[in-house]
Design an enzyme around this catalytic site. Sequence first.
Site, PDB file in Angstrom:
ATOM      1  N   LYS A   1       0.849  -1.184   0.000  1.00  0.00           N
ATOM      2  CA  LYS A   1       0.000   0.000   0.000  1.00  0.00           C
ATOM      3  C   LYS A   1       0.891   1.244   0.000  1.00  0.00           C
ATOM      4  CE  LYS A   1      -4.355   1.309   2.195  1.00  0.00           C
ATOM      5  NZ  LYS A   1      -5.249   1.072   3.352  1.00  0.00           N
TER       6      LYS A   1
ATOM      7  N   GLU B   1     -19.385  -3.960  10.461  1.00  0.00           N
ATOM      8  CA  GLU B   1     -20.316  -3.111  11.208  1.00  0.00           C
ATOM      9  C   GLU B   1     -21.291  -3.920  12.050  1.00  0.00           C
ATOM     10  OE1 GLU B   1     -18.875  -0.856   7.612  1.00  0.00           O
ATOM     11  OE2 GLU B   1     -19.682  -2.860   7.963  1.00  0.00           O
TER      12      GLU B   1
ATOM     13  N   ARG C   1     -25.453  -0.549   7.416  1.00  0.00           N
ATOM     14  CA  ARG C   1     -25.032  -1.934   7.210  1.00  0.00           C
ATOM     15  C   ARG C   1     -25.296  -2.782   8.451  1.00  0.00           C
ATOM     16  NH1 ARG C   1     -21.201  -2.695   2.960  1.00  0.00           N
ATOM     17  NH2 ARG C   1     -19.896  -4.072   4.214  1.00  0.00           N
TER      18      ARG C   1
END
Length: 627
Positions: free
Chosen positions: A285, A370, A398
Site C-alpha cells: 500500500k 459493522e 449496514r
Amino acid sequence: MDKILPRINSVADLKKLSLKELTSLAEEIREEIIQVVSQNGGHLAPNLGVVELTLALHYVFNAPEDKIIWDVGHQCYTHKIVTGRRPLFPTLRRYQGLSGFPKRKESPFDIFDSGHSGDAIAVGLGIATALEKKGLANKQRVIVVIGDGSLSSGVGFEGLNLSGSLKKDIIIVLNDNEMSIAKSDGALATYLNRVITGQVYNRLKSDVWNLLGHLPKNLTTRARKWAKKLEEGLKNLFVPSLIFEELGFRYFGPLDGHNLKILIDAFSRIKNFSGPILVHVVTKKGKGFPPAERNPEFFHGVGPLKEIKKIDFGNLNPKGFSEILGKTLLTLAEKDEKLVVITPGMCLGSGLMEFREKFPERFFDCGICEQFSLNFASGLALSGLKPVVAIYSPFLPRAYDQLIYNICLQNLPVLFAIDRGGIVGEDGETHQGIFDFSYLRFLPNLVVMAPKDETEMRLMLIWAVENLSFPIALRYPKGGGKNTLHHNFPPPVELGKGVIEKEGSDFALIGIGYAVNIAEMVSQRLAEEGLSIGVINARFVKPLAEDFFGHLARKYKKLFTLEENVLPGGFGSALLEFYQERGYRIEITRFGLPPLFIEHGEREILLKKFGLGVEELVKEIRKHLFL
C-alpha cells in the site's frame, strides 16, 4: 524518452505495449495519481498499491466483455486511466468530473457502483451465474478484486462460502497489501492453531527440534533459529492454500503484486480455467511514494495536499469534530474505567489514534464489520460497560438490524459517535451522510442529538457518557465546524431542549447540527435588510422537549427549519409532527435536501445546488416572508 501514458487512450493501446513499456507506464501512472490527488484529494495509498495489478488484469483479460469488479472501489484510479478516461482524470472527485469510485453511468468498464466493502464477491457470483444461464460462461469471465480489509467483512466471507459451493466460473483476486487477511484473534488464526496443535505436526516439530539439539553447541542455536524461520515460512506458504481450497477454490499464490511478468503469466494461464479460483496477490500500500509506504493508514484517504512530495506527514492527525471526539473520550476514559471504544475499521478517520495507544485494552478495531461491532457493543453494554461505537453515517445502515433489535429494542446503553453526517462532498453517493436523521428518528428508546460546533461536541459527549443508561446517537459532520474550540461553554445539555442563540421579533430559523451555523449567517444577512430573525439551536432530533418547543410556537408566527438531511422523515418532519400532535397552529417551512442520491463534488457547490447556501436561503426566506 517519450512518455507512454499520453498514448494510452484505451485498453487496446495498453495491449500493444511490451513488458518494458508496461513497467515504465506503471511509474508514469503513479506520478499522475500523486499529482491529481495532491490537488483534489482522494484515496492515495490504495491506488498506488494496485497499479501493476490493474495493468496486468487489463492486459490479459478483455474488459468490458470480461467483467472486472472492484470491491469497495477506491482502488480504481489506474482502471479509470487505462479505460479511456485519462483526459478526464484531473477532474477526479470534482463536481461533474470523474467519480473516485466505479460508476456504471460513467463507463461500460465500470460493472458495479461499489462504495462499501465486501459486496463484490456476491455481485460477481450473481453475474457469473447469469452468464452461465445465458450460455456465455466460456466467453466472458468474471474477475472480482478484493482487499484492503474487505475479506474481513461478514458479507465477504458469505460470498466466498457460496462461490466455492456453487462452483461457478469466477476469479477472485485477493489483494493482500502486506496486512494480515484477518486479525490474529479471528477465524483464520483459529484454523492455524488447529493445524499447528495437531499431533502429527507437533511430533515432527519436536523430533526435529530434539535432533538439532544434538549438534555442536555453537551450531544448535543458529540451526534452531533457522528452523523457526522455516516453520513460519511454511505456515505462511501452505495455510492460505488449505483454507481457500477447503472453501472450494483453486488457490494460486501468493504472487508478487508489483512484478508485471509474474502477474501477466499467471493470469494468462488462469483465465482459461473453469470453476472458482482465488489468486492471492501481495502488494504494498502506497507503493512508490515513501510517505505513503511509511504511513499507509494516514494516506488511505486524504484531502487536497499541495506540494505533496515536500510535506512531512508523519505527525498529522485528524482535526475538527473527529479530533474532539478522540481527545474528549481520552479524558473521560481516564476518569471512567467502564468506558470502552469500538470502531469498524475507522480508527484514524474517527480521531482515535491516541486513544488506541493509551488504552489498547479498552479499544477494539473490529475491521470492516459493522454488524459485528454493534453486536459486540451489545455484549459489553449488557455486562455493565459503557461502549462508544465510532462509525460513519453512510456505513451505519449496514448494521441496521443490530441497531434496531439488539440495541434499541433492549434499550442498551450504547453511545454512537456518528461521523460524516450531512454532505461529505467528493466521495459521492455512497458516502454522503444525508439519511441518518430519518432512519434514526423513529427508533424507540434512541436519543438523537447533533452539535453545531466543536465546543458543543465536547459538551454533548460529556453529557452522553455521564447519562449513558439508554442508546444515544451523536451525529456530526466531517472536518471542522464554524468555530474553533473555546472555553466559554454554552448552556448545559438538557434532554430534548435546544438553545436560543439569537432572539428575533416575529420569525425564527431552527437549525440542527452544523446547519445552526448556516442559520446564523442567514440571520445576519437578513438583519442587514432590517429583518429580525431569531436563531434556534435544536440540539436534539429526538426527543423534543414540550416546554422548550412549545415556547417557540407561542413566541413566533413562523418557523423555518434547516438541516443537512433529506427532508422526508428528518428534523423538520419531526417538528411538524410534534406541533400537529399537540394542536399548535404555526406555519413551518422546511429547508433540507431532496430524497436523492447526491453526486460527488465540493461541499459548497452541493449546498448551493440544493438551496442550502446562505444566499439561496436568504432569497427563499425573503420570498416566504413577503408573500
